[in-house]
Design an enzyme around this catalytic site. Structure first.
Site, PDB file in Angstrom:
ATOM      1  N   TYR A  18       0.821  -1.258  -0.007  1.00 31.70           N
ATOM      2  CA  TYR A  18       0.140   0.017   0.117  1.00 31.70           C
ATOM      3  C   TYR A  18       0.821   1.208   0.203  1.00 31.70           C
ATOM      4  O   TYR A  18       0.498   2.234  -0.489  1.00 31.70           O
ATOM      5  CB  TYR A  18      -1.131   0.079   1.203  1.00 31.70           C
ATOM      6  CG  TYR A  18      -2.195  -0.818   1.156  1.00 31.70           C
ATOM      7  CD1 TYR A  18      -2.220  -2.010   0.593  1.00 31.70           C
ATOM      8  CD2 TYR A  18      -3.423   0.186   1.406  1.00 31.70           C
ATOM      9  CE1 TYR A  18      -3.546  -2.575   0.493  1.00 31.70           C
ATOM     10  CE2 TYR A  18      -4.785  -0.541   1.135  1.00 31.70           C
ATOM     11  CZ  TYR A  18      -4.671  -2.033   0.880  1.00 31.70           C
ATOM     12  OH  TYR A  18      -6.080  -2.518   0.649  1.00 31.70           O
ATOM     13  N   LYS A  32       2.956 -15.503   2.137  1.00 36.94           N
ATOM     14  CA  LYS A  32       3.300 -15.965   0.671  1.00 36.94           C
ATOM     15  C   LYS A  32       4.579 -16.406   0.823  1.00 36.94           C
ATOM     16  O   LYS A  32       5.228 -15.710  -0.111  1.00 36.94           O
ATOM     17  CB  LYS A  32       2.591 -14.963  -0.511  1.00 36.94           C
ATOM     18  CG  LYS A  32       2.504 -15.766  -1.655  1.00 36.94           C
ATOM     19  CD  LYS A  32       1.486 -16.867  -2.069  1.00 36.94           C
ATOM     20  CE  LYS A  32       1.803 -17.571  -3.231  1.00 36.94           C
ATOM     21  NZ  LYS A  32       0.877 -18.548  -3.341  1.00 36.94           N
ATOM     22  N   ASP A  57      -6.308  -6.992   4.124  1.00 42.10           N
ATOM     23  CA  ASP A  57      -7.523  -6.284   3.352  1.00 42.10           C
ATOM     24  C   ASP A  57      -8.552  -7.388   2.846  1.00 42.10           C
ATOM     25  O   ASP A  57      -9.791  -7.289   2.871  1.00 42.10           O
ATOM     26  CB  ASP A  57      -7.109  -5.360   2.346  1.00 42.10           C
ATOM     27  CG  ASP A  57      -8.111  -4.710   1.624  1.00 42.10           C
ATOM     28  OD1 ASP A  57      -9.171  -4.050   2.284  1.00 42.10           O
ATOM     29  OD2 ASP A  57      -8.120  -4.447   0.303  1.00 42.10           O
ATOM     30  N   ASP A 102     -12.534  -9.029   4.183  1.00 45.61           N
ATOM     31  CA  ASP A 102     -13.768  -8.978   3.307  1.00 45.61           C
ATOM     32  C   ASP A 102     -14.075 -10.605   3.174  1.00 45.61           C
ATOM     33  O   ASP A 102     -15.396 -10.702   3.437  1.00 45.61           O
ATOM     34  CB  ASP A 102     -13.574  -8.622   2.024  1.00 45.61           C
ATOM     35  CG  ASP A 102     -13.758  -6.798   2.053  1.00 45.61           C
ATOM     36  OD1 ASP A 102     -13.626  -6.027   2.826  1.00 45.61           O
ATOM     37  OD2 ASP A 102     -14.244  -6.441   1.006  1.00 45.61           O
TER      38      ASP A 102
END
Ligand code: IPM
Ligand code: MG
Length: 358
Positions: free
Chosen positions: A144, A191, A247, A251
């Protein structure tokens, strides 16, 4: 002595103002009941701030936030920017700048299931019953905030994902401590089979695990975690992850709870903390009095916890559970006889006012 708190209110865009209004209604009656004086001061952030001042985070808003005891935030975003990849100023920049300026490095997103809503999830009730976990999402680093480039001919773009040891340590410490107060399990989602930053996260977390011998730590690749969260959500207790993975999976996690409209969050860091629903600005419903205010009301409960008003927070959560159990809910949870945003807020308020339940 009467306690006094200054609360900065950033209602933002879309449904933000409607859902925030309900949370404030609830905080006002909580204030009366617990003899706390909340001073609410509003400020602009997001598309509404761009329209008024050209800046998604005006200086006056940042100043107000810095001198407040807590920030209640609704949502930002407007389709007119989403559909314009060339827009130079975007509402989201306001929120990102606020997170960075306030040093809000940890975003805490609890995911709870309510028995009364199990049938509403697209997932099978027996799989999600009892799921109760919390995502600790790093909020001021990673892809980000890394360098962004675009070549002059527009044919190439890049976003850098960068993390330092200290950025990982400070949020990992919060996540380990949270695990100690819960079911003592921490899952690092990364990851590490591909990304160097993820390998650094693993190294740091593995080293820190020695300081928290009572916490069981496991490591999961994000693709696998996305699947496991749907297959077997009850295995998770505290999930620790980087900005972008957090993020995305938060969701996804909202599906377990039954509605996006139910998930609150707290962003904490150096000084003032910020509380906001995880849902966005939902422009399709803006101004229609039909958005679910419960995620914002639950965010207000997290705000009260941060001010050490634990009984008040418990009371709000009880009111929300009751509204869900009695089907006093908005259309996302109740297609047969939906209540409006304001009616759900009124229901929570009446529960708080009704001393008979105590
Ligand atoms: C969130 C939102 C934001 C994010 C957007 C609005 C910038 O999706 O808080 O989850 O990506 O962090
Ligand atoms: Mg998001």
């Amino acid at each position: 002595m009467q306690k006094e708190f200054n609360i900065a209110v950033l209602a933002g865009d879309g449904i933000g103002p409607e859902v925030v209004a309900e949370a404030i209604k609830v905080l006002k009656v909580i204030g009366d009941r617990y003899e706390v004086n909340f001073h609410f001061q509003e400020a602009l952030m997001g598309a509404c701030a761009i329209d008024a001042t050209g800046n998604p985070l005006p200086d006056a808003t940042l100043d107000l936030c810095l001198k407040s005891d807590a920030i209640l935030f609704g949502a930002i975003g407007d389709p007119k920017y989403d559909n314009d990849p060339n827009a130079k100023v975007r509402p989201e920049q306001g929120l990102l700048a606020l997170r960075k300026n306030l040093g809000l490095f940890a975003n805490i997103r609890p995911v709870t299931t309510y028995d009364s809503l199990l049938h509403l999830s697209p997932l099978r009730p027996e799989k999600i019953k009892g799921a109760d976990f919390v995502v600790y999402r790093e909020l001021t680093g990673g892809i980000y905030f890394g360098e962004k480039t675009r070549s002059e001919d527009g044919q190439y773009a890049s976003d850098l994902c960068a993390y330092s040891v200290s950025e990982i340590e400070r949020i990992a410490a919060l996540a380990f401590k949270a695990a100690q107060t819960r079911r003592k399990k921490l899952t690092l989602v990364d990851k590490a089979n591909v990304l160097e930053t993820s390998r650094l996260w693993r190294e740091v977390v593995r080293r820190m695990a020695g300081d928290y011998p009572d916490v069981e730590v496991d490591y999961m690749f994000v693709d696998n975690a996305a699947m496991q969260m749907i297959q077997w959500p009850t295995q998770f207790d505290v999930i620790l992850t980087s900005n972008m993975f957090g993020d995305i999976i938060s969701d996804e996690a909202s599906v377990i709870a039954g509605s996006m409209g139910l998930l609150p969050s707290a962003s904490i860091g150096a000084q003032t903390s910020l509380f906001e629903p995880i849902h966005g600005s939902y422009p399709q419903a803006a101004g229609q009095n039909r958005a679910n205010p419960l995620a914002t009301i639950l965010s207000a409960a997290m705000l009260l916890e941060s001010l050490e008003l634990h009984d008040a927070a418990t009371e709000i959560r009880a009111a929300v559970s009751k509204s869900l159990a009695e089907n006093k809910t908005t259309e996302d949870l109740n297609s047969d006889a939906p209540m409006t945003t304001a009616e759900v807020g009124d229901y929570v308020v009446s529960y708080v006012l009704d001393v008979s339940h105590v």
